[in-house]
Design a protein around this motif. Structure first.
Motif, PDB file in Angstrom:
ATOM      1  N   PRO A  91      -1.637  -4.641   5.721  1.00  0.00           N
ATOM      2  CA  PRO A  91      -2.495  -3.994   4.546  1.00  0.00           C
ATOM      3  C   PRO A  91      -3.819  -4.295   4.578  1.00  0.00           C
ATOM      4  O   PRO A  91      -4.796  -3.249   4.779  1.00  0.00           O
ATOM      5  CB  PRO A  91      -1.962  -4.535   3.257  1.00  0.00           C
ATOM      6  CG  PRO A  91      -0.591  -4.994   3.628  1.00  0.00           C
ATOM      7  CD  PRO A  91      -0.551  -5.787   5.054  1.00  0.00           C
ATOM      8  N   ARG A  92      -4.312  -5.855   4.940  1.00  0.00           N
ATOM      9  CA  ARG A  92      -5.760  -5.804   5.149  1.00  0.00           C
ATOM     10  C   ARG A  92      -6.438  -5.333   6.514  1.00  0.00           C
ATOM     11  O   ARG A  92      -7.495  -4.821   6.438  1.00  0.00           O
ATOM     12  CB  ARG A  92      -5.774  -7.471   4.990  1.00  0.00           C
ATOM     13  CG  ARG A  92      -7.316  -7.878   5.456  1.00  0.00           C
ATOM     14  CD  ARG A  92      -8.201  -7.128   4.515  1.00  0.00           C
ATOM     15  NE  ARG A  92      -7.975  -7.476   3.247  1.00  0.00           N
ATOM     16  CZ  ARG A  92      -9.019  -7.010   2.259  1.00  0.00           C
ATOM     17  NH1 ARG A  92      -9.819  -5.843   2.609  1.00  0.00           N
ATOM     18  NH2 ARG A  92      -8.789  -7.155   0.838  1.00  0.00           N
ATOM     19  N   VAL A  95      -6.912  -1.500   5.603  1.00  0.00           N
ATOM     20  CA  VAL A  95      -8.134  -1.384   4.988  1.00  0.00           C
ATOM     21  C   VAL A  95      -9.255  -1.658   5.660  1.00  0.00           C
ATOM     22  O   VAL A  95     -10.456  -0.993   5.532  1.00  0.00           O
ATOM     23  CB  VAL A  95      -8.032  -2.114   3.584  1.00  0.00           C
ATOM     24  CG1 VAL A  95      -9.374  -2.028   2.604  1.00  0.00           C
ATOM     25  CG2 VAL A  95      -6.866  -1.659   2.733  1.00  0.00           C
ATOM     26  N   LEU A 165      -1.316   2.288  -0.194  1.00  0.00           N
ATOM     27  CA  LEU A 165      -2.862   2.010   0.021  1.00  0.00           C
ATOM     28  C   LEU A 165      -3.490   3.437   0.027  1.00  0.00           C
ATOM     29  O   LEU A 165      -4.630   3.082  -0.200  1.00  0.00           O
ATOM     30  CB  LEU A 165      -2.921   1.604   1.582  1.00  0.00           C
ATOM     31  CG  LEU A 165      -2.336   0.154   1.992  1.00  0.00           C
ATOM     32  CD1 LEU A 165      -2.484  -0.151   3.428  1.00  0.00           C
ATOM     33  CD2 LEU A 165      -2.963  -0.690   0.888  1.00  0.00           C
ATOM     34  N   ALA A 168      -4.487   3.383  -3.551  1.00  0.00           N
ATOM     35  CA  ALA A 168      -5.442   2.455  -3.644  1.00  0.00           C
ATOM     36  C   ALA A 168      -7.116   2.779  -3.113  1.00  0.00           C
ATOM     37  O   ALA A 168      -7.986   2.860  -3.912  1.00  0.00           O
ATOM     38  CB  ALA A 168      -5.454   1.126  -2.930  1.00  0.00           C
ATOM     39  N   ASP A 190     -11.907  -2.836  -1.874  1.00  0.00           N
ATOM     40  CA  ASP A 190     -11.546  -4.363  -1.563  1.00  0.00           C
ATOM     41  C   ASP A 190     -10.730  -4.884  -2.821  1.00  0.00           C
ATOM     42  O   ASP A 190      -9.898  -5.687  -2.691  1.00  0.00           O
ATOM     43  CB  ASP A 190     -12.635  -5.214  -1.280  1.00  0.00           C
ATOM     44  CG  ASP A 190     -13.056  -5.148   0.125  1.00  0.00           C
ATOM     45  OD1 ASP A 190     -12.231  -4.798   1.094  1.00  0.00           O
ATOM     46  OD2 ASP A 190     -14.255  -5.302   0.477  1.00  0.00           O
ATOM     47  N   VAL A 193      -7.360  -3.218  -3.125  1.00  0.00           N
ATOM     48  CA  VAL A 193      -6.374  -3.826  -2.167  1.00  0.00           C
ATOM     49  C   VAL A 193      -5.937  -5.379  -2.718  1.00  0.00           C
ATOM     50  O   VAL A 193      -4.923  -5.881  -2.450  1.00  0.00           O
ATOM     51  CB  VAL A 193      -6.861  -3.914  -0.863  1.00  0.00           C
ATOM     52  CG1 VAL A 193      -5.956  -4.489   0.251  1.00  0.00           C
ATOM     53  CG2 VAL A 193      -6.937  -2.386  -0.437  1.00  0.00           C
ATOM     54  N   GLU A 194      -6.865  -6.103  -3.057  1.00  0.00           N
ATOM     55  CA  GLU A 194      -6.647  -7.384  -3.332  1.00  0.00           C
ATOM     56  C   GLU A 194      -5.697  -7.497  -4.609  1.00  0.00           C
ATOM     57  O   GLU A 194      -4.693  -8.409  -4.891  1.00  0.00           O
ATOM     58  CB  GLU A 194      -8.021  -8.142  -3.964  1.00  0.00           C
ATOM     59  CG  GLU A 194      -8.546  -8.458  -2.645  1.00  0.00           C
ATOM     60  CD  GLU A 194      -8.118  -9.417  -1.846  1.00  0.00           C
ATOM     61  OE1 GLU A 194      -7.076 -10.374  -1.971  1.00  0.00           O
ATOM     62  OE2 GLU A 194      -8.208  -9.248  -0.489  1.00  0.00           O
TER      63      GLU A 194
END
Length: 208
Positions: A91-92, A95, A165, A168, A190, A193-194
């Motif tokens: 996921p990170r 993004v 995502l 998001a 950010d 997503v966090e």
């Protein structure tokens, strides 16, 4: 990953597209979609309607399609995603690959506020924006599947991750627009997503 060096003709093509797109957004934001014509956009951008139609099929496309190299930009995002080291969570990594686009939104605040306002107020523009992103869905799902080593036809994870995502991204952009771009779109992404990675805890730590 650096962008490829472009020749003079290609740079001119991209610049003309950008000039028409930003002009279309500005005029539609000022007057409303129904009150703007292709001739209005062309005249304000300093080109002929014939030139306009070399770049866009309609005024709606001129509002929605911010860059002439949209397909190449989408592929660069996928390439950046796949090139991210495996120790970074999937996921990170996804993004992080979007950060350049979100930085450009922050840097072109008025343009993107106008574009989002126009899309919000005109269902035809919203439908066009959704359709424009359609071609990126399957390649992105396949890229996620490749990175995590699963078959996207039988494993739910790649499609679910892209949908999550994507939510998001949309949430970050909606809040950015509601706050009139006074906060960073990249920071909101950010944060979104966090929150997802933390299991989407309720505000204030409320439990069910």
């Amino acid at each position: 990953m650096p962008e490829p060096v472009k020749g003079l003709r290609e740079r001119k093509r991209l610049e003309t597209h950008r000039a028409l797109a930003t002009t279309a957004v500005r005029l539609v934001a000022e007057r409303g979609l129904d009150q703007v014509t292709v001739e209005d956009i062309s005249a304000a951008a300093g080109v002929s309607p014939r030139t306009f139609f070399n770049y866009f099929a309609s005024k709606e496309d001129a509002v929605v399609i911010a860059h002439a190299d949209t397909a190449e930009r989408s592929q660069r995002i996928i390439d950046k995603f796949l090139a991210t080291p495996k120790e970074v969570s999937t996921p990170r990594a996804f993004v992080d690959a979007l950060k350049e686009d979100f930085t450009q939104i922050d840097e072109n605040r008025e343009e993107w506020l106008g574009r989002m306002k126009a899309i919000h107020e005109n269902p035809t523009l919203h439908s066009r924006a959704v359709a424009m992103n359609h071609d990126t869905v399957e390649p992105t799902i396949e890229a996620i599947a490749r990175r995590v080593g699963v078959d996207s036809k039988v494993d739910l994870y790649p499609t679910l991750l892209l949908s999550t995502l994507g939510g998001a991204v949309n949430a970050a952009l909606i809040l950015w627009h509601r706050q009139d771009g006074r906060v960073s779109a990249l920071d909101l992404l950010d944060e979104a997503v966090e929150m997802l990675l933390a299991g989407l805890p309720e505000p204030g730590g409320r439990a069910r």
